[in-house]
Design a protein around this motif. Structure first.
Motif, short mmCIF file in Angstrom:
data_model
loop_
_atom_site.label_atom_id
_atom_site.label_comp_id
_atom_site.label_asym_id
_atom_site.label_seq_id
_atom_site.Cartn_x
_atom_site.Cartn_y
_atom_site.Cartn_z
N TYR A 1 -48.87 12.55 79.66
CA TYR A 1 -49.26 12.50 81.09
C TYR A 1 -50.70 12.96 81.30
N ARG A 2 -51.31 13.56 80.27
CA ARG A 2 -52.72 13.96 80.41
C ARG A 2 -53.64 12.74 80.46
N VAL A 3 -53.20 11.63 79.82
CA VAL A 3 -54.07 10.45 79.80
C VAL A 3 -53.38 9.19 80.33
N ASN A 4 -52.16 9.32 80.82
CA ASN A 4 -51.44 8.17 81.37
C ASN A 4 -50.91 8.53 82.75
N GLN B 1 -49.07 32.33 76.51
CA GLN B 1 -47.86 31.62 76.07
C GLN B 1 -47.94 31.25 74.59
N GLN B 2 -49.12 30.81 74.16
CA GLN B 2 -49.29 30.42 72.75
C GLN B 2 -49.06 31.62 71.82
N HIS B 3 -49.63 32.80 72.21
CA HIS B 3 -49.47 34.00 71.35
C HIS B 3 -48.03 34.50 71.35
N LEU B 4 -47.36 34.34 72.49
CA LEU B 4 -45.95 34.75 72.52
C LEU B 4 -45.11 33.85 71.61
N ASN B 5 -45.43 32.54 71.61
CA ASN B 5 -44.68 31.57 70.79
C ASN B 5 -45.02 31.68 69.31
N GLU C 1 -37.28 9.15 70.13
CA GLU C 1 -37.71 9.73 68.86
C GLU C 1 -39.21 9.53 68.65
N ASN C 2 -39.69 8.35 69.02
CA ASN C 2 -41.13 8.07 68.89
C ASN C 2 -41.97 9.03 69.71
N ILE C 3 -41.50 9.34 70.96
CA ILE C 3 -42.26 10.23 71.85
C ILE C 3 -42.49 11.57 71.16
N VAL C 4 -41.47 12.08 70.50
CA VAL C 4 -41.54 13.41 69.90
C VAL C 4 -42.28 13.40 68.56
N LYS C 5 -42.13 12.34 67.80
CA LYS C 5 -42.61 12.36 66.42
C LYS C 5 -43.91 11.60 66.18
N VAL C 6 -44.15 10.55 66.94
CA VAL C 6 -45.32 9.71 66.65
C VAL C 6 -46.54 10.26 67.38
N ILE C 7 -47.63 10.42 66.64
CA ILE C 7 -48.88 10.90 67.26
C ILE C 7 -49.57 9.70 67.90
N ARG C 8 -49.86 9.84 69.21
CA ARG C 8 -50.51 8.74 69.93
C ARG C 8 -51.96 9.11 70.22
N PRO C 9 -52.89 8.22 69.95
CA PRO C 9 -54.30 8.52 70.25
C PRO C 9 -54.50 8.66 71.76
N LYS D 1 -40.04 16.30 87.70
CA LYS D 1 -38.84 16.65 86.91
C LYS D 1 -39.13 17.75 85.89
N PHE D 2 -40.41 17.95 85.51
CA PHE D 2 -40.75 18.99 84.55
C PHE D 2 -40.93 20.33 85.29
N HIS D 3 -39.82 20.96 85.65
CA HIS D 3 -39.88 22.19 86.46
C HIS D 3 -39.85 23.43 85.57
N ARG D 4 -39.90 23.23 84.27
CA ARG D 4 -39.95 24.37 83.36
C ARG D 4 -40.83 23.98 82.17
N PRO D 5 -41.32 24.97 81.41
CA PRO D 5 -42.23 24.65 80.30
C PRO D 5 -41.58 23.67 79.32
N VAL D 6 -42.40 22.66 78.90
CA VAL D 6 -41.90 21.64 77.96
C VAL D 6 -42.89 21.50 76.81
N SER D 7 -42.46 20.80 75.78
CA SER D 7 -43.27 20.58 74.59
C SER D 7 -44.59 19.88 74.94
N GLU D 8 -45.66 20.33 74.29
CA GLU D 8 -46.98 19.71 74.51
C GLU D 8 -46.93 18.23 74.12
N GLN D 9 -46.10 17.87 73.13
CA GLN D 9 -45.99 16.47 72.70
C GLN D 9 -45.52 15.59 73.86
#
Length: 1441
Positions: free
Chosen positions: A1226-1229, A1303-1307, A1123-1131, A1213-1221
């Motif tokens: 993984y962009r910084v870890n 993708q952003q405009h489609l969404n 739940e934290n991964i999805v909801k908590v904003i991490r710096p 394991k992320f073989h399909r588009p997933v939430s940016e959250q």
């Protein structure tokens, strides 16, 4: 620093009449040396900003400089020079203590003792005395320099100087001004009055004393300084008419003492020296410091009571009488009486003693004293004190007489007033003792005035109400009682008395002893009671008491009835003189023995009683008295010797043989007592050790050695370190050893006879020496005593080593444990703190070297020789002796190191010949080296010597050349890391400490030293926790957990290095570790990592342990983590590349580049500021270009810092588009690759195509480990990419960018269109940065293909990427067309035309691609730059400026 020049130093000493100019006075040299030593500390205190101590030291330095100048001036008389010398030595000793410097021991004249010329026991006692004196000074003198009490700390008695300038008070008649000291808390006066008679015209009555009204209040001591408050009270008594306002023409009564006023001043601060203004106060050591203030005209007001220390010759016979209060019936008068009390002293014949009453200091003696009159007061309270001083011979016949008279204001009436009552008190009681101190409720007698004046009328009557009760009369009752011709009045009258006499005793027991002949039946009781008498009373009558004791002994010479009691009394008196309070009576005792003692037969009785005590030492009740006797032994023997000398003078050596025999028997008894191991005798032995110096012959020392040495040794071994007697025993042992010569050591072994006794003696001696060295019984500042002990121990150890070589080295008699104890002792001696010269100041180091040499070298060379003597026995000491020998070689003394490091090679050789390897030696030295270096031992020089010496030896050896060299290099590498670690271990910069810790733990991992590896993992974990680096702490603990299995395998001791883990198996420990790690990952917001570990742990709970309770708790936690991964904003932290260049940096970061993970929300500027704070001397580089060798080899510090971008490496394991959250984590870890790019031109500019030689120099940093990890930074590798590779990357990034926006405009159809417009137009319009058309000109040519055949695959890849761009653009243009406004329709149509043109061209040249865009993205991701990493060694690394 010091205001004196060389002329003062060189000036020749001159002696003038009455004056001394010392030139080479040892004290001057000591002051100079002290000032030099203090000045260094003074500077350090300034640097440390320790202001309070800085000021204290400054005051002390200024005092010493001033006093030194005074001594060198040559103007001081002998007595003043002597006093100044005491002040100087006291100041030096005090200063040394508060600065933690060495204690200086001196003789009675203040000169520094020479240990070579002083016996060990004398040296020990001098240390005890010096230490005690300094302690007392510390109690008296605060560190606060404002506290002037320190000036008087060496003086037992103080005085307050008072100068009466004027009495500004309109009195109108003559007056008495009475000044005294008063304790307001105890409500009592503590001094006599200082009395000044003041005339009605406002001047002193004695006009000669105008401007010279001075007094000193003397005998004040340390107890007075500790009083919470002291007041200075000034009382004014008017002398004249009853009432000042009476102006009646009738003649008035004059000369009446009437109360006028009182003034009180708090002088507590003055007496404690806290007032700086010298005009306000003088609190002085009487007649010593300020002789100019005190002359014959100065009044001396003494303390009411004895001073703390009674000086011999201070004959005093004062009785202080205070009129307290009364209660007088008005009788026939209508109002209360105006009562005047007259005090006088009469003898038993009724004769008045003249001039024995002193109303105050500064006034003449009088014969009668008249009290102050309180007008019409029924219950007057006077509290007036006078001093009565009567010749000693008259005291027993004298009494105080108090007469009471009503005084009238009219002269005519007054003359007719007679004495209406009387009270009296005898100064000597019926039992011969002096009147008791305290209050006395006197009986007020009434009779005819003439009868009252006759002493015989009342002297036989009781004087106090207590006496009256004792005689069976009632002391209370309303009716008056008749006693003879006198009537007991209902009136009451109280006085208080205080006797200060060196001749009169109030103690009936002492008096009984002094007058023992008058009643011999009480003698037994009087002798016993003497031991209960207050010491102050006894020393006042010292000679009389001693005379009485020896007279009792002599007059009962045929009987032994009183001998033991007299002996005990004598011991009691000698013990008193040893007390500091009565130490000034020492000369009195000495003088008594030499001049007044006359008991010729005392020696036989004293010897006999002492022997009886010693023979019965183990009996109950004897120990205490015998201990006191042993402490008094010196004076007992002085009495014995003096008595025998007097006997010889009378009887010409008669009975000499008997005398010698009695002494011999006494010494034998003492010897037997010393050999006893009984608990009762331990305390007695201390008293017995008074070995100041031994006889000059070998024989005497031999006797002492044979009979005492082992007894003393065993007593020391059995005694606890906290025993107050231990110091005395060790001093005695040292004294015996110091007297022993080579002959005695050789003889010592012979005395034991049996081999086992030798072993036992040496064994217990080695253990005792080692314990004494490890935990010294003397304080650290007793340097002279400690060095004396070391010198003696060193000689003893070497002598005992000789015994080992001679008796216990051959195969049959070899004693492994004995040799082992020897080595451990010798190494303990060598490594003891008091011998580590490099830790001392240069002055102290020079002193020790000059007097004792470097004892470490002496014993170190002896250890080396003893090791080589072992021969075939050496293998028995491997690996146990590796640690001690390592300790020895680490001592920073070059010659010692060179001599002892080869022992390691000898150990390697021994083990190799025995086992064909030296694994045990290697393991031991690595373990011990870690411990020793961390403890502060070892340095760069040691590393070099170790490397050089051992390599030389190994290379010469047939079998050890290769393995030995490998081992040496291994140890040297370890030392490099350990020295780095130690250097920064206490550094405030925790990041440096972490780096070094990782270096060491990685080394231990490399050489598979699991125990040491885990030890440093926990050091690193603790550092992270201190910094709140919970993520890094978790990764660190994870390394420990990875060493463990999920099994029931027993947990080895080294795996559980923390008390907090209670685990018997590896599985249990791993479980506990995982829980702790998950907790830290949670705190660090690394929920992805926590979940991964949780899954592994859940598997164990579910399928192995079946612990569903733990499983349910764990799963709840995991749910929360998701739940934290999805909801908590991490710096998102930034990453920074940091280069440390220059030789000024520690080796572990020098000329290296690191990637740092920044803190949350930390900007580059803040990060740089933090870096530069850690390295304040470093210079920040202004360019990101790699520095040249000039920077790298310079002695300075240069820091290069810039931001780098982490490269996303999404798990498979992320073989399909997933939430940016989810992706954003993984962009910084879990990143290991970081890039930094900048455009740079290579070669000449091509006018046709600027891109042909425009390079983007992109540095890809690949760290050794992923970030975050066990550190917040890791060292990097670097690569450089060619223009073709840059083109591939650029095309790939462009395609990725288009796809993301599509993708952003489609969404989200509501997104603004502007960013999409700009992106598409920039790509399809060839005018913008040339598009990929320029890549075609640069790379898709025959010439390029010919020159770079190896790039064929890359060119094909680039063409493929260009082809794939068309489907992305098509989708983007379609969305743009749907959302474009009418106003922008022309812009869209132009863009569509450009796109059609571009599409035709690309499909024609590179083919058609028609897959779905979301698949294309992943196709591109799989083909990222992994295949194009080029080793850093091939390319130059360039940085963006």
């Amino acid at each position: 620093w010091y205001p004196w020049g060389s002329r003062n130093e060189e000036r020749m000493g001159k002696i003038f009449k009455g004056t001394v100019i010392p030139n080479e006075l040892p004290l001057i040299q000591e002051v100079t040396t002290t000032l030099r030593e203090w000045s260094i500390i003074w500077r350090q205190l300034y640097v440390q900003d320790n202001r309070e101590m800085f000021r204290s030291v400054r005051h002390m330095i200024y005092d010493l400089i001033e006093w030194r100048s005074q001594i060198l001036s040559g103007t001081l008389p002998q007595d003043e020079l002597k006093e100044l010398k005491k002040k100087v030595t006291a100041k030096i000793d005090y200063g040394n203590r508060i600065l933690d410097l060495d204690l200086v021991v001196r003789d009675e004249d203040g000169n520094i003792l020479d240990p070579e010329q002083t016996s060990t026991i004398s040296l020990f006692r001098a240390h005890e005395i010096a230490s005690k004196q300094v302690e007392e000074r510390l109690q008296e003198e605060k560190i606060d320099p404002e506290n002037a009490v320190s000036k008087f700390a060496a003086t037992p008695s103080f005085a307050l100087f008072v100068n009466l300038k004027n009495v500004v008070c309109k009195i109108g008649e003559d007056a008495e001004v009475l000044m005294s000291l008063y304790d307001p808390l105890e409500s009592k006066f503590i001094s006599e009055n200082y009395l000044v008679r003041w005339s009605s015209c406002g001047l002193p009555k004695d006009i000669d004393r105008l401007h010279n009204l001075r007094a000193v209040f003397t005998d004040l001591g340390s107890k007075d300084l500790k009083r919470e408050k002291i007041s200075f009270v000034c009382q004014i008594v008017r002398v004249g008419r009853m009432e000042l306002r009476d102006n009646n023409t009738r003649k008035l009564t004059s000369g009446l003492r009437r109360p006028f006023g009182v003034a009180v001043m708090d002088v507590t601060d003055i007496i404690n020296g806290k007032v700086d203004d010298e005009d306000k106060q003088h609190f002085i050591p009487f007649q010593k410091e300020f002789p100019h203030l005190v002359d014959r005209s100065t009044a001396v007001a003494r303390k009411m009571g004895f001073p703390e220390i009674i000086m011999p010759g201070d004959v005093r016979n004062d009785i202080y009488v205070t009129l307290v209060q009364g209660d007088f019936d008005k009788g026939s008068k209508t109002t209360a009486k105006n009562v005047e009390v007259t005090v006088s002293v009469y003898d038993e014949d009724g004769k008045r003693l003249e001039s024995v009453i002193f109303p105050g200091a500064g006034d003449e003696a009088i014969s009668e004293y008249k009290s102050v009159i309180y007008y019409q007061v029924k219950q007057p309270r006077w509290f007036e004190t006078v001093k009565v001083a009567i010749p000693i011979e008259d005291v027993n016949r004298s009494h105080l007489r108090f007469t009471f008279r009503h005084r009238s204001s009219q002269d005519s009436k007054d003359k007719s007033e007679k004495i209406f009552a009387l009270a009296f008190v005898k100064l000597m009681r019926y039992d011969g003792t002096t009147l008791r101190d305290g209050e006395h409720d006197l009986i007020v007698y009434k009779a005819e005035a003439k009868k009252l004046e006759d002493a015989s009328t009342y002297l036989s009557l009781p004087s106090t109400k207590i006496e009256l009760e004792e005689k069976g009369h009632s002391a209370t009752g309303k009716s008056m009682q008749n006693l003879g011709s006198c009537t007991i009045s209902k009136d009451s009258f109280q006085i208080s008395t205080l006797v200060c006499s060196t001749k009169l005793t109030q103690n009936v027991d002492l008096l009984g002893l002094l007058k023992w002949r008058s009643n011999t039946s009480l003698l037994h009781q009087n002798l016993k009671q003497l031991m209960k008498v207050d010491g102050g009373e006894v020393v006042k009558f010292l000679q009389d008491t001693l005379d009485a004791l020896f007279n009792i002994m002599m007059e009962n010479s045929e009987s032994e009835t009183f001998d033991t009691l007299v002996f005990d009394a004598l011991v009691f008196i000698i013990g008193l003189i040893a007390d500091r309070k009565f130490q000034h009576f020492n000369p009195v005792l000495e003088t008594y023995i030499k001049k007044h003692f006359s008991a010729t037969l005392a020696y036989t009785k004293l010897t006999k009683v002492l022997k009886t005590y010693v023979d019965n030492a183990e009996k109950c009740g004897i120990t205490d008295q015998l201990f006191k006797a042993m402490k008094a032994l010196e004076y007992i023997f002085k009495f014995i010797v003096r008595s025998r000398i007097l006997f010889n003078q009378l009887y010409e050596n008669k009975g000499e043989a008997d005398f010698r025999e009695s002494l011999l028997q006494l010494f034998k008894s003492i010897n037997e007592m010393m050999s006893s191991n009984s608990d009762q005798t331990v305390i007695v032995k201390v008293g017995a050790f008074h070995i100041s110096s031994f006889g000059p012959t070998q024989r005497h020392v031999q006797i002492i050695m044979e009979n005492l040495l082992r007894t003393v040794n065993r007593t020391v071994i059995s005694m606890g370190r906290d025993s107050e007697l231990i110091g005395s025993f060790v001093a005695c042992m040292t004294a015996i050893l110091r007297q022993m010569e080579d002959y005695h050591y050789a003889h010592l072994i012979k005395t034991f006879g049996k081999m086992r006794s030798d072993v036992d003696f040496l064994m217990e001696t080695f253990i005792m020496f080692k314990n004494l060295i490890g935990k010294n019984v003397y304080p650290f500042d007793w340097v002279i005593m400690n060095m004396m002990q070391n010198k003696v121990f060193l000689r003893a150890i070497n002598q005992y080593a000789d015994m080992l070589n001679k008796k216990f080295l051959d195969q049959t008699n070899f004693e492994l444990q004995l040799w082992n104890n020897y080595f451990h002792l010798a190494v303990a001696f060598l490594t003891q703190e008091s011998l580590q010269l490099e830790n001392f100041s240069s002055a102290k180091r020079a002193k020790i070297l000059n007097k004792y040499g470097d004892m470490r070298r002496q014993i170190g060379f002896e250890i080396r020789d003893m090791w080589y003597n072992l021969g075939q026995h050496k293998i028995k000491f491997i690996p146990e002796m590796v640690g001690p020998i390592l300790e020895m070689t680490l001592i920073p003394e070059t010659e010692l190191r060179k001599a002892t490091i080869p022992i390691f090679f000898d150990m390697m050789q021994c083990e190799f010949h025995s086992t064909r390897s030296f694994q045990r030696f290697e393991n031991e030295i690595i373990t011990k080296l870690d411990h020793e270096v961390e403890g502060g031992r070892g340095d760069e020089q040691y590393k070099v010597l170790f490397d050089k010496i051992l390599l030389e030896h190994c290379r010469k050896h047939k079998y050890l050349a290769k393995s030995g060299e490998t081992f040496v290099k291994l140890v040297v590498r370890l030392m490099e890391r350990l020295l780095d670690y130690r250097t920064i271990m206490h550094d405030e910069n925790k990041e440096n400490r972490m780096s070094c810790t990782v270096n060491v733990l990685n080394f231990y991992k490399e050489i598979e030293r699991e125990e040491m590896y885990i030890r440093y993992l926990y050091k690193l974990c603790d550092l992270h926790k201190e910094c709140d680096n919970y993520t890094e702490a978790a990764y660190t603990l994870l390394l420990h957990a990875k060493l463990l299995k999920w099994s029931e395998e027993a947990c080895a001791a080294h795996l559980t290095q923390r008390d907090g883990y209670q685990a018997a198996t590896q599985g249990q420990l791993k479980d506990q570790l995982y829980q702790e790690i998950i907790h830290y990952f949670d705190k660090g917001k690394m929920w992805e990592e926590a979940i991964a570990l949780g899954k592994e742990l859940a598997e164990q709970y579910e399928n192995e342990m079946f612990d569903y309770e733990q499983l349910s708790e764990l799963l709840r936690k995991q749910a929360q983590f998701y739940e934290n991964i999805v909801k908590v904003i991490r710096p998102k932290p930034d990453y920074f590349a940091v280069g440390y260049y220059g030789q000024g940096f520690p080796t572990f970061i020098r000329n290296k580049v690191f990637i740092y993970r920044g803190k949350e929300y930390e900007r580059r500027e803040d990060f740089e500021a933090r870096l530069l704070t850690q390295f304040p001397n470093a210079e920040k580089m202004k360019t990101t270009s790699p520095p040249g060798d000039d920077i790298k080899t310079s002695s300075g510090q240069y820091i290069q810092c810039f931001t780098v971008k982490p490269k996303l490496d999404l798990p498979s394991k992320f073989h399909r588009p997933v939430s940016e959250q989810i992706v954003s984590f993984y962009r910084v870890n879990e990143v290991q690759r970081f890039e930094y790019s900048r455009p740079v031109r290579k070669g000449e500019k091509n006018p046709d195509n600027e891109f042909a030689n425009m390079w983007i120099e992109r540095t890809i940093y690949v760290t050794a480990y992923k970030l975050p990890g066990i550190l917040r930074w890791f060292e990097v590798k670097s690569v450089e990419i060619s223009p073709l590779e840059n083109a591939i990357e650029t095309m790939q990034l462009t395609n990725d960018k288009i796809n993301n926006m599509v993708q952003q405009h489609l969404n989200d159809p509501n997104l603004p269109i502007n960013p999409l417009s700009m992106l598409l137009n920039g790509i399809v319009d060839p005018a913008v940065m040339g598009g990929f058309a320029n890549y075609e000109k640069a790379f898709f040519t025959e010439k390029y293909m010919h020159e770079h055949p190896e790039d064929h695959d890359k060119i094909e890849k680039l063409k493929d990427l260009i082809a794939w761009q068309i489907p992305f653009l098509a989708e983007g243009i379609r969305i743009h067309g749907e959302k474009v406004t009418e106003a922008l329709r022309p812009f869209h149509e132009r863009m569509e035309a450009c796109f059609r043109q571009l599409k035709d061209k690309v499909e024609k040249q590179y083919g058609v691609r028609a897959r779905k865009p979301q698949l294309l993205l992943h196709e591109f991701r799989r083909t990222e730059i992994h295949g194009f990493l080029i080793p850093a060694t091939y390319f130059q690394l360039l940085f963006h400026p």
